[in-house]
Design an enzyme around this catalytic site. Structure first.
Site, short mmCIF file in Angstrom:
data_model
loop_
_atom_site.label_atom_id
_atom_site.label_comp_id
_atom_site.label_asym_id
_atom_site.label_seq_id
_atom_site.Cartn_x
_atom_site.Cartn_y
_atom_site.Cartn_z
N SER A 135 20.41 28.39 32.26
CA SER A 135 20.62 27.60 31.22
C SER A 135 20.00 27.80 30.11
CB SER A 135 20.49 26.16 31.95
OG SER A 135 20.60 24.90 31.04
N LYS A 161 24.91 29.29 30.54
CA LYS A 161 25.25 27.91 30.23
C LYS A 161 24.43 27.28 28.92
CE LYS A 161 23.60 24.31 32.54
NZ LYS A 161 23.25 23.07 33.88
N LYS A 163 23.38 24.56 26.34
CA LYS A 163 23.07 23.10 26.20
C LYS A 163 23.63 22.74 24.91
CE LYS A 163 20.80 21.86 29.86
NZ LYS A 163 21.20 20.72 30.72
N ASP A 189 26.68 22.44 28.66
CA ASP A 189 26.30 21.11 29.24
C ASP A 189 26.03 20.14 28.01
OD1 ASP A 189 25.37 19.15 30.81
OD2 ASP A 189 23.47 20.47 31.55
N GLU A 214 30.19 20.21 31.16
CA GLU A 214 29.34 19.54 32.02
C GLU A 214 28.92 18.10 31.54
OE1 GLU A 214 25.36 19.93 34.78
OE2 GLU A 214 26.27 21.64 33.57
N ASP A 239 27.88 15.60 36.67
CA ASP A 239 26.27 15.89 37.05
C ASP A 239 25.96 14.65 37.31
OD1 ASP A 239 23.84 16.37 37.56
OD2 ASP A 239 23.55 17.55 35.82
N LYS A 263 23.41 18.46 42.66
CA LYS A 263 22.02 18.44 42.64
C LYS A 263 21.40 17.56 43.74
CE LYS A 263 21.39 19.23 37.81
NZ LYS A 263 20.94 18.43 36.29
N GLY A 291 20.00 22.62 38.44
CA GLY A 291 18.76 22.84 38.70
C GLY A 291 17.92 21.89 37.77
#
Length: 366
Positions: A135, A161, A163, A189, A214, A239, A263, A291
């Protein structure tokens, strides 16, 4: 088992670089470990949230109070302490899933150690190693982002991934695609940073062939996510919105998500996380293990979950060096883009005494 002692170990470990998302910037992993001593074995777990309630409503100081005043008294009152009996005993306490997960994981670690069984075996893991994604937080500039992605790919990570947030979405994704090609497994995400009014902007991400987007909208708003999915080609992955297997089943039935981030801390522990995985797998929806910038104590059990058959997408179970110059356990090291699944009894790891001493701020018996 009989519960003999419970200890809170407050730790703070510097990150190798600041990690920025749409809800803030982290420079230190500041949380607590739960250390359980029973008459048969000891157990460890890690509280997954942060000192401030920004990612979720739970936070470090509040979780310690909930554990001390509400969860542990119910655990102690059980005639025999087992993981299976714990969730029903805690059910009357509303919410506080991350605190419950910390207690359940420590109990499960101790119980499995007493049996000589690994968490991977207990959950039904089918792989000895799992592919590792990474990430990448929001960077000050596109150039710094590209340098970071290039470095992670050179280390061997098999999925990236990014952000994103309003104002930092199309440009970074386009830059990564242009630099590294369409063959790179890439996802984004948003951490709830958008609204349904941003559907047009999010639809522009479809051109980049992303694995998924996400949690783009407000958490728990399954209806809005379903409306958004109707307008996107990119699969929506949930998520924060999924608090357990029931939410997961509802989201899939509404077509509010076409991928699931599991998660364990968010859903109350690994038993419920396994149920979330099972629901997704039964509906043919790909799952993966997310994570929370965990130390080795939290990373090890996540790897066991990521090795389940329905976890078909690379997760966020990065190597220890992604976040820490030094971990509090033996480090997890990336080999050919994969991390090994611990097979020792329980969660498979323990804190290194000297590292734990250096990073400990406070120890308290509950």
């Amino acid at each position: 088992m009989k519960l003999e002692r419970v200890e809170i170990v407050h730790v703070a470990i510097p990150l190798v670089s600041p990690f920025r998302t749409s809800f803030g910037t982290m420079t230190t992993k500041d949380t607590f470990l739960l250390h359980l001593v029973t008459d048969t074995a000891e157990g460890w777990s890690e509280f997954a949230a942060d000192p401030e309630p920004l990612y979720c409503s739970e936070f470090v100081a509040g979780a310690q109070i909930v554990l001390r005043d509400f969860l542990l008294p119910r655990a102690r009152a059980l005639p025999a302490l087992t993981t299976a009996a714990l969730a029903p005993a805690l059910a009357r306490i509303k919410g506080h899933e991350l605190a419950k997960a910390a207690l359940e994981t420590a109990v499960l670690d101790a119980e499995l150690r007493s049996y000589g069984m690994s968490l991977a075996t207990y959950l039904g893991a089918v792989r000895e190693r799992v592919p590792a994604g990474v990430s990448v937080g929001i960077k000050p500039t596109i150039a710094e982002l590209l340098d970071a992605v290039e470095g992670y790919l050179a280390e061997g990570y098999v999925r990236i991934k990014l952000k994103i947030e309003p104002g930092w979405d199309l440009a970074p994704v386009r830059a990564v695609r242009e630099r590294f090609g369409d063959g790179l497994p890439l996802q984004v995400d948003a951490n709830t940073a958008y609204t349904l009014a941003d559907a047009g902007q999010l639809r522009r991400l479809d051109e980049f062939g992303l694995l998924l987007i996400e949690e783009p909208l407000a958490e728990h708003d399954l209806y809005a996510h379903a409306r958004l999915q109707q307008r996107l080609t990119t699969p929506v992955c949930l998520d924060e919105s999924l608090r357990g297997a029931r939410d997961t089943a509802s989201a899939i039935a509404m077509d509010a998500c076409r991928a699931v981030n599991v998660k364990p801390a968010r859903v109350g522990g690994y038993l419920e996380a396994r149920r979330v995985h099972d629901v997704a797998q039964a509906h043919g929806v790909p799952a993966w293990c997310g994570g929370m910038l965990e130390t080795g104590i939290g990373r090890a059990p996540n790897l066991a979950l990521a090795a389940l058959p329905g976890c078909t997408l690379p997760g966020d179970t990065s190597a220890s060096s992604r976040y820490f110059a030094e971990d509090i356990t033996e480090p997890f090291v990336l080999v050919d883009g994969h991390l090994p699944v611990p097979r020792s009894p329980g969660i498979g790891v323990e804190p290194l005494p000297e590292a734990l001493r250096r990073f400990t701020r406070e120890r308290r018996d509950l």
